[in-house]
Design a protein around this motif. Structure first.
Motif, PDB file in Angstrom:
ATOM      1  N   TRP A 325      76.375  36.747  59.151  1.00  0.00           N
ATOM      2  CA  TRP A 325      75.407  35.692  58.928  1.00  0.00           C
ATOM      3  C   TRP A 325      74.028  36.102  58.955  1.00  0.00           C
ATOM      4  N   GLY A 326      73.415  36.131  57.392  1.00  0.00           N
ATOM      5  CA  GLY A 326      72.207  36.800  57.333  1.00  0.00           C
ATOM      6  C   GLY A 326      71.614  36.224  56.184  1.00  0.00           C
ATOM      7  N   ARG A 327      70.447  36.682  55.799  1.00  0.00           N
ATOM      8  CA  ARG A 327      69.535  36.310  54.796  1.00  0.00           C
ATOM      9  C   ARG A 327      70.236  36.603  53.383  1.00  0.00           C
ATOM     10  N   ARG A 328      70.955  37.507  53.191  1.00  0.00           N
ATOM     11  CA  ARG A 328      71.602  37.892  51.868  1.00  0.00           C
ATOM     12  C   ARG A 328      72.836  37.393  51.816  1.00  0.00           C
ATOM     13  N   THR A 329      73.729  36.671  52.517  1.00  0.00           N
ATOM     14  CA  THR A 329      75.086  36.324  52.727  1.00  0.00           C
ATOM     15  C   THR A 329      75.018  34.848  52.922  1.00  0.00           C
ATOM     16  N   PHE A 330      76.075  34.036  52.569  1.00  0.00           N
ATOM     17  CA  PHE A 330      76.329  32.669  53.266  1.00  0.00           C
ATOM     18  C   PHE A 330      76.798  32.751  54.608  1.00  0.00           C
ATOM     19  N   GLU A 331      76.670  31.824  55.237  1.00  0.00           N
ATOM     20  CA  GLU A 331      77.001  31.552  56.695  1.00  0.00           C
ATOM     21  C   GLU A 331      78.473  32.140  56.779  1.00  0.00           C
ATOM     22  N   GLY A 332      78.647  33.091  57.763  1.00  0.00           N
ATOM     23  CA  GLY A 332      79.965  33.536  58.038  1.00  0.00           C
ATOM     24  C   GLY A 332      80.793  34.158  57.091  1.00  0.00           C
ATOM     25  N   GLN A 333      79.953  34.807  55.853  1.00  0.00           N
ATOM     26  CA  GLN A 333      80.612  35.463  54.755  1.00  0.00           C
ATOM     27  C   GLN A 333      81.477  36.836  55.197  1.00  0.00           C
ATOM     28  N   ALA A 334      82.707  36.864  54.827  1.00  0.00           N
ATOM     29  CA  ALA A 334      83.561  37.808  55.208  1.00  0.00           C
ATOM     30  C   ALA A 334      83.101  39.163  54.313  1.00  0.00           C
ATOM     31  N   VAL A 335      82.904  40.441  55.074  1.00  0.00           N
ATOM     32  CA  VAL A 335      82.258  41.289  54.397  1.00  0.00           C
ATOM     33  C   VAL A 335      83.328  42.606  54.545  1.00  0.00           C
ATOM     34  N   SER A 336      83.176  43.518  53.879  1.00  0.00           N
ATOM     35  CA  SER A 336      84.027  44.616  54.027  1.00  0.00           C
ATOM     36  C   SER A 336      83.411  45.678  55.096  1.00  0.00           C
ATOM     37  N   ARG A 337      84.003  46.567  55.536  1.00  0.00           N
ATOM     38  CA  ARG A 337      83.476  47.606  56.671  1.00  0.00           C
ATOM     39  C   ARG A 337      82.162  48.470  56.117  1.00  0.00           C
ATOM     40  N   ASP A 338      82.362  48.770  54.680  1.00  0.00           N
ATOM     41  CA  ASP A 338      81.180  49.574  54.384  1.00  0.00           C
ATOM     42  C   ASP A 338      79.896  48.573  53.819  1.00  0.00           C
ATOM     43  N   TYR A 339      80.026  47.225  54.271  1.00  0.00           N
ATOM     44  CA  TYR A 339      78.850  46.536  53.782  1.00  0.00           C
ATOM     45  C   TYR A 339      77.766  47.021  54.670  1.00  0.00           C
ATOM     46  N   VAL A 340      76.554  47.246  54.019  1.00  0.00           N
ATOM     47  CA  VAL A 340      75.176  47.682  54.633  1.00  0.00           C
ATOM     48  C   VAL A 340      74.591  46.448  55.179  1.00  0.00           C
ATOM     49  N   LEU A 341      74.171  46.509  56.564  1.00  0.00           N
ATOM     50  CA  LEU A 341      73.562  45.337  57.164  1.00  0.00           C
ATOM     51  C   LEU A 341      72.021  45.433  56.980  1.00  0.00           C
ATOM     52  N   GLU A 342      71.410  44.492  57.421  1.00  0.00           N
ATOM     53  CA  GLU A 342      69.853  44.476  57.239  1.00  0.00           C
ATOM     54  C   GLU A 342      69.358  43.707  58.489  1.00  0.00           C
ATOM     55  N   ASP A 343      68.146  43.916  58.753  1.00  0.00           N
ATOM     56  CA  ASP A 343      67.470  43.552  59.977  1.00  0.00           C
ATOM     57  C   ASP A 343      67.733  42.067  60.101  1.00  0.00           C
ATOM     58  N   GLY A 344      68.097  41.674  61.262  1.00  0.00           N
ATOM     59  CA  GLY A 344      68.406  40.371  61.689  1.00  0.00           C
ATOM     60  C   GLY A 344      69.922  39.591  61.427  1.00  0.00           C
ATOM     61  N   ASP A 345      70.740  40.502  60.660  1.00  0.00           N
ATOM     62  CA  ASP A 345      71.996  40.183  60.727  1.00  0.00           C
ATOM     63  C   ASP A 345      72.682  39.732  61.624  1.00  0.00           C
ATOM     64  N   ILE A 346      73.636  38.844  61.941  1.00  0.00           N
ATOM     65  CA  ILE A 346      74.394  38.422  63.111  1.00  0.00           C
ATOM     66  C   ILE A 346      75.939  38.794  62.626  1.00  0.00           C
ATOM     67  N   ILE A 347      76.553  39.608  63.238  1.00  0.00           N
ATOM     68  CA  ILE A 347      77.917  40.013  63.010  1.00  0.00           C
ATOM     69  C   ILE A 347      79.012  39.312  63.876  1.00  0.00           C
ATOM     70  N   GLU A 348      80.038  38.959  63.546  1.00  0.00           N
ATOM     71  CA  GLU A 348      81.298  38.589  64.061  1.00  0.00           C
ATOM     72  C   GLU A 348      82.379  39.732  63.984  1.00  0.00           C
ATOM     73  N   LEU A 349      83.054  40.455  64.909  1.00  0.00           N
ATOM     74  CA  LEU A 349      83.640  41.413  64.659  1.00  0.00           C
ATOM     75  C   LEU A 349      85.192  40.998  65.225  1.00  0.00           C
ATOM     76  N   ARG A 350      86.118  41.204  64.556  1.00  0.00           N
ATOM     77  CA  ARG A 350      87.534  40.737  65.132  1.00  0.00           C
ATOM     78  C   ARG A 350      88.322  42.064  64.870  1.00  0.00           C
ATOM     79  N   MET A 351      89.106  42.315  66.152  1.00  0.00           N
ATOM     80  CA  MET A 351      90.208  43.606  66.197  1.00  0.00           C
ATOM     81  C   MET A 351      91.404  43.273  65.513  1.00  0.00           C
TER      82      MET A 351
END
Ligand SMILES: Nc1nc2c(ncn2[C@@H]2O[C@H](COP(=O)(O)OP(=O)(O)OP(=O)(O)O)[C@@H](O)[C@H]2O)c(=O)[nH]1
Ligand SMILES: [Mg+2]
Length: 351
Positions: A325-351
């Motif tokens: 969840w961040g400024r550059r993504t839509f809410e809850g967008q699935a991203v790859s592991r090499d997606y570069v994060l930015e300040d303020g991003d919220i991440i949900e991680l699942r194993m």
């Protein structure tokens, strides 16, 4: 020749590089000698380590004779918070007054030079993060203690504090940068914490002088993100001197402040975090809200995988899915592991 050094050796070597006191260096060297693979290929290195250990032991016993053992531990500052910023500058430039104004550190302030004699840390809060700021004795070609450059080098970023009340401000700037360079401490423009805090234009190359060029394939000299803090903006003639300073030092950002009047201190707090070049990311569990008061602070440019490693090594190892969840993504967008994060991003991680 390749000596097949182990991770344990590399870790000890890293501790040696980070060590600030002779004692810390000695402990790291002894560890390096203990874990270095013992075979023909490392014989020279073993000999070299033994020599360095014996030389350090001499130095420690000399230091003990000179100053008494009681001072030893006080030169090293235990790291805390998101990172460490050191205050560097000539005597009386107002370093201690600034730290006292932006933190709860108990520092000594005086009209006479060399008021500060040992490193004094303070925690500076900006938004939801804390930065450790270390007040240091003045940088002086003859009178600075020999350990000072080590304390400066071990910081993550530097602010050079120069007094706008001083008629000699340009000379003081020149001397301070020359001294830093003599100790192979090179500055690179620190990054403004937020885009609209872009104080003076910079990008030229006069003071503090260009760093030696990087050669291809050879790691260049280390550079510390830097900011010039022009202090005592309340003093008479300060604005004129600020103009001169900006002209003389176009290669670094300058922030003008007054500890006495409280001017510019909020910006200074923000800069302390900005200089670290880190971002804040927040984690959330599926279906829950993120805890926005407890960010993970990681280097700018970190990927989802690197953020996962900062949260827990198991996450990094078994990461299956990440949502952002961040400024550059839509809410809850699935991203790859090499997606570069930015300040303020919220991440949900699942194993
Ligand atoms: N007018 C004015 N004076 C200041 C300000 N900040 C500090 N001073 C004065 O400058 C003098 C030196 O202040 P310090 O904070 O001790 O300076 P320092 O750089 O820590 O000095 P050293 O520890 O000797 O390197 C003191 O007399 C302070 O009262 C300011 O914002 N405005
Ligand atoms: Mg001081």
């Amino acid at each position: 020749m390749p000596a097949n050094l182990t991770p344990a050796y590399r870790a000890a070597e890293e501790r040696y590089r980070e060590a600030r006191t002779y004692e810390e260096k000695l402990a790291a060297l002894e560890e390096m000698l203990a874990v270095i693979p013992k075979h023909k290929g490392t014989e020279k290195m073993q000999g070299d380590l033994r020599r360095r250990i014996s030389r350090l032991k001499d130095q420690i016993s000399q230091q003990g004779r000179k100053s008494g053992a009681r001072h030893k531990a006080s030169y090293s500052v235990r790291r805390e918070g998101a990172g460490q910023v050191a205050l560097v500058g000539p005597a009386n430039s107002g370093k201690s007054s600034l730290l006292a104004a932006v933190s709860n550190a108990d520092v000594e302030i005086g009209e006479y030079p060399f008021t500060t004699q040992t490193p004094q840390p303070g925690m500076v809060r900006w938004e939801n993060v804390q930065v450790q700021v270390v007040d240091l004795p003045p940088f002086d070609p003859e009178l600075s203690p020999p350990w000072l450059s080590g304390s400066v080098r071990s910081a993550d970023a530097l602010t050079v504090v120069l007094s706008l009340a001083s008629d000699d401000i340009l000379q003081e700037a020149e001397e301070t940068f020359a001294l830093l360079q003599r100790h192979h401490i090179w500055l690179t423009p620190g990054r403004p914490p937020v885009p609209d805090l872009d104080p003076t234009a910079w990008g030229g190359e006069s003071l503090p002088g260009p760093a030696p060029p990087r050669e291809e394939g050879v790691p260049g000299p280390r550079r510390w993100p830097g900011l010039i803090v022009a202090s005592k903006l309340d003093a008479s003639g300060a604005t004129d001197r600020l103009g001169l300073l900006a002209e003389a030092c176009p290669a670094l950002p300058i922030l003008a402040v007054s500890a006495k009047e409280g001017w510019g201190l909020d910006d200074l707090r923000a800069w302390f975090f900005g200089l670290l070049d880190k971002i804040r990311v927040y984690t959330k569990a599926p279906g829950k809200k993120a805890d926005m008061s407890a960010p993970f602070v990681i280097p700018r440019g970190s990927t989802v995988l690197e953020a996962a490693a900062a949260v827990h090594k198991d996450f990094a190892r078994h990461l299956k899915l990440a949502k952002v969840w961040g400024r550059r993504t839509f809410e809850g967008q699935a991203v790859s592991r090499d997606y570069v994060l930015e300040d303020g991003d919220i991440i949900e991680l699942r194993m």
